[in-house]
Design an enzyme around this catalytic site. Structure first.
Site, short mmCIF file in Angstrom:
data_model
loop_
_atom_site.label_atom_id
_atom_site.label_comp_id
_atom_site.label_asym_id
_atom_site.label_seq_id
_atom_site.Cartn_x
_atom_site.Cartn_y
_atom_site.Cartn_z
N HIS A 67 -35.78 53.06 53.01
CA HIS A 67 -35.81 53.21 54.56
C HIS A 67 -36.38 52.29 55.35
O HIS A 67 -37.55 52.16 55.32
CB HIS A 67 -36.21 54.79 54.90
CG HIS A 67 -36.14 55.15 56.20
ND1 HIS A 67 -34.87 55.86 57.01
CD2 HIS A 67 -37.14 54.99 57.31
CE1 HIS A 67 -35.21 55.78 58.19
NE2 HIS A 67 -36.59 55.31 58.39
N HIS A 69 -37.06 49.90 58.91
CA HIS A 69 -36.86 49.81 60.47
C HIS A 69 -36.77 48.42 60.82
O HIS A 69 -37.06 47.40 59.95
CB HIS A 69 -38.12 50.54 61.18
CG HIS A 69 -38.24 52.10 61.15
ND1 HIS A 69 -38.45 52.69 62.31
CD2 HIS A 69 -37.97 52.85 60.12
CE1 HIS A 69 -38.08 53.94 61.77
NE2 HIS A 69 -37.80 54.17 60.72
N CYS A 100 -39.68 56.39 65.07
CA CYS A 100 -40.55 57.69 64.52
C CYS A 100 -41.42 58.06 65.97
O CYS A 100 -42.30 57.21 66.18
CB CYS A 100 -41.40 57.30 63.48
SG CYS A 100 -42.32 58.58 62.64
N ASN A 109 -34.19 52.17 63.83
CA ASN A 109 -33.92 51.96 62.73
C ASN A 109 -32.84 50.58 62.43
O ASN A 109 -32.46 49.86 63.49
CB ASN A 109 -32.97 52.99 61.91
CG ASN A 109 -33.94 54.39 61.97
OD1 ASN A 109 -34.77 54.36 61.43
ND2 ASN A 109 -33.52 55.21 62.73
#
Length: 177
Positions: A67, A69, A100, A109
């Site tokens: 994951h 960003h 976040c 993201n």
């Protein structure tokens, strides 16, 4: 595992701490460990290194995704590093929405539209129809008129003559990969 590359509250996370947590997760019965750059600290060399280290502890089959960003503009470069390290799953979001809210400075993201274009341009079949993806983005933009959306492909459009990976002749795919 969140913030494995660094945390806006703690700074750099020691590799030994990440390895201890990965080992504990596997011992607790996890069959998969996802790596997360929740706060945008990752860089390509760090991605390759982290994947290698966590796979050394957990096994290659347990570490397939990440994951990322795009906080400092390295999101797609980090995807390339992840591909080089053997990862096959990459999180992204339409228009780059997200981030976040609990981590100061953690911005959006990776933009799905840019990610899909990059992978398809490289000859990797994502199974995603880019024109339909862009049409979906238009629906999102209409539904959330005050929410900024990010990405280059939606603004620039697809290059003249662009063909997705699935539509390319096999010999062209072999050269692109």
């Amino acid at each position: 595992m969140s913030t494995v590359f660094g945390c806006t509250l703690e700074g750099a996370i020691p590799d030994a701490q990440v390895m201890r947590l990965a080992e504990a997760l596997m011992q607790a019965g996890c069959d998969e460990i996802g790596l997360a750059d929740t706060t945008g600290y990752a860089d390509p060399a760090g991605v390759r290194n982290m994947v290698r280290m966590v796979r050394d502890v957990a096994g290659a089959a347990a570490v397939t995704g990440i994951h990322l960003h795009n906080t400092r503009g390295l999101g797609l470069a980090n995807v390339l590093a992840g591909l080089d390290a053997g990862l096959t799953t990459f999180d992204s979001s339409l228009g780059g929405l997200g981030g976040c809210p609990f981590a100061p400075g953690a911005s959006g993201n990776i933009v799905t539209e840019d990610l899909v274009f990059m992978l398809e341009a490289m000859g990797l079949d994502t199974g995603i129809d880019i024109p339909k993806l862009l049409a979906t983005r238009a629906i999102l933009a209409e539904a959330l008129p005050d929410e900024p959306l990010y990405g280059f492909v939606p603004d620039a459009g697809l290059p003249l003559g662009f063909a997705p990976a699935i539509a390319r002749p096999q010999h062209e795919l072999e050269m692109a990969v």
